[in-house]
Design a protein around this motif. Structure first.
Motif, PDB file in Angstrom:
ATOM      1  N   PHE A  28       0.813  -1.220   0.000  1.00  0.00           N
ATOM      2  CA  PHE A  28       0.000   0.000   0.000  1.00  0.00           C
ATOM      3  C   PHE A  28       0.847   1.272   0.000  1.00  0.00           C
ATOM      4  CE2 PHE A  28      -2.903  -3.294   1.444  1.00  0.00           C
ATOM      5  CZ  PHE A  28      -4.027  -3.012   0.682  1.00  0.00           C
ATOM      6  N   SER A  61     -10.919   3.697   5.287  1.00  0.00           N
ATOM      7  CA  SER A  61     -11.728   3.554   4.066  1.00  0.00           C
ATOM      8  C   SER A  61     -11.206   2.416   3.189  1.00  0.00           C
ATOM      9  CB  SER A  61     -11.734   4.857   3.269  1.00  0.00           C
ATOM     10  OG  SER A  61     -10.413   5.230   2.904  1.00  0.00           O
ATOM     11  N   ARG A  62      -9.948   2.016   3.422  1.00  0.00           N
ATOM     12  CA  ARG A  62      -9.360   0.925   2.638  1.00  0.00           C
ATOM     13  C   ARG A  62      -9.333  -0.391   3.437  1.00  0.00           C
ATOM     14  NH1 ARG A  62      -4.244   2.793  -0.892  1.00  0.00           N
ATOM     15  NH2 ARG A  62      -5.091   1.085  -2.151  1.00  0.00           N
ATOM     16  N   LYS A  63     -10.156  -0.465   4.476  1.00  0.00           N
ATOM     17  CA  LYS A  63     -10.151  -1.634   5.372  1.00  0.00           C
ATOM     18  C   LYS A  63     -10.230  -2.950   4.602  1.00  0.00           C
ATOM     19  CE  LYS A  63     -12.793  -4.092   8.897  1.00  0.00           C
ATOM     20  NZ  LYS A  63     -13.953  -4.082   9.828  1.00  0.00           N
ATOM     21  N   GLU A  65      -9.684  -3.737   1.518  1.00  0.00           N
ATOM     22  CA  GLU A  65      -8.485  -3.980   0.703  1.00  0.00           C
ATOM     23  C   GLU A  65      -7.328  -4.492   1.557  1.00  0.00           C
ATOM     24  OE1 GLU A  65      -7.265  -0.904  -2.341  1.00  0.00           O
ATOM     25  OE2 GLU A  65      -8.768   0.224  -1.195  1.00  0.00           O
TER      26      GLU A  65
END
Length: 220
Positions: A28, A61-63, A65
């Motif tokens: 990430f 918000s990317r939990k 993923e």
């Protein structure tokens, strides 16, 4: 009275082939993560502070993923299932003592017959804007290293009078625990750390080697 054998086994880079926290950061690429990893490995920053700050770089918000990547990216080191079977056969207590995080440690280990109360790891909170790591197994009064998930606190619950304590690990999170136990199975950074202090360690690459060494220890 014969002491009961007990194993404390690391997760990231030990049960798994790769270090999952580092793998998440590499994938990430949040700004500043590399410096934090370097500072933890070089012991310029505590594990708790470093890991907490790394995950705080990732928005919640990317939990999904992050969770999906962490679980799907895992490769289990060869011989792990056989080691668990050997421990059950020989009545060796087996604990997972992990500096990893609940959202990938528990799902990955669900495939194996390990009771959940034998798995120690850090927890996570996705309720805010960024991922927060929670520390349910902090250092006791005997440890001041700010470990996050304190392996020595858990090891000390099992006395040398009653238990032959064995640690399996690979990195800086295992170093303090390695100083307490009778035998260390070591990989990667932990080999160097054990060598520096002259600790009793056995290098290994897979768990078949660990099983063989445990069998040889039976006949010594």
């Amino acid at each position: 009275m014969t002491r009961k054998r007990i194993i404390f086994c690391d997760f990231d880079g030990t049960i798994t082939v790769n270090d999952n926290i580092v793998a998440i950061m590499k994938h990430f690429k949040p700004e500043g993560w590399e410096s934090l990893v370097d500072q933890v490995i070089s012991k310029k920053m505590t594990i708790r502070e470093g890991v907490g700050r790394m995950f705080a770089l990732l928005p919640t918000s990317r939990k999904q993923e992050v969770v999906d990547y962490a679980i799907n990216n895992v490769t289990i080191r060869e011989g792990f299932a056989e080691l668990l079977a050997y421990c059950q056969e020989q009545q060796i207590e087996f604990f997972v003592t992990s500096g990893g995080i609940d959202f990938f440690v528990y799902p990955v280990l669900a495939a194996f017959p390990i009771p959940t109360d034998h798995i120690y790891c850090n927890a996570s909170d996705f309720s805010g804007s960024h991922i927060q790591i929670v520390w349910p197994h902090a250092c006791d009064e005997n440890c001041h290293n700010d470990c996050g998930m304190c392996k020595t606190t858990i090891i000390r619950r099992y006395s040398t009078k009653d238990y032959e304590r064995i640690l399996i690990g690979d990195s800086v999170t295992d170093f303090e625990g390695a100083k307490l136990v009778e035998t260390v199975f070591a990989r990667s950074h932990l080999i160097d750390l054990c060598s520096e202090l002259g600790l009793n360690y056995v290098p290994f690459e897979d768990f078949h080697e660990v099983i063989q060494q445990l069998k040889e220890m039976n006949v010594q």
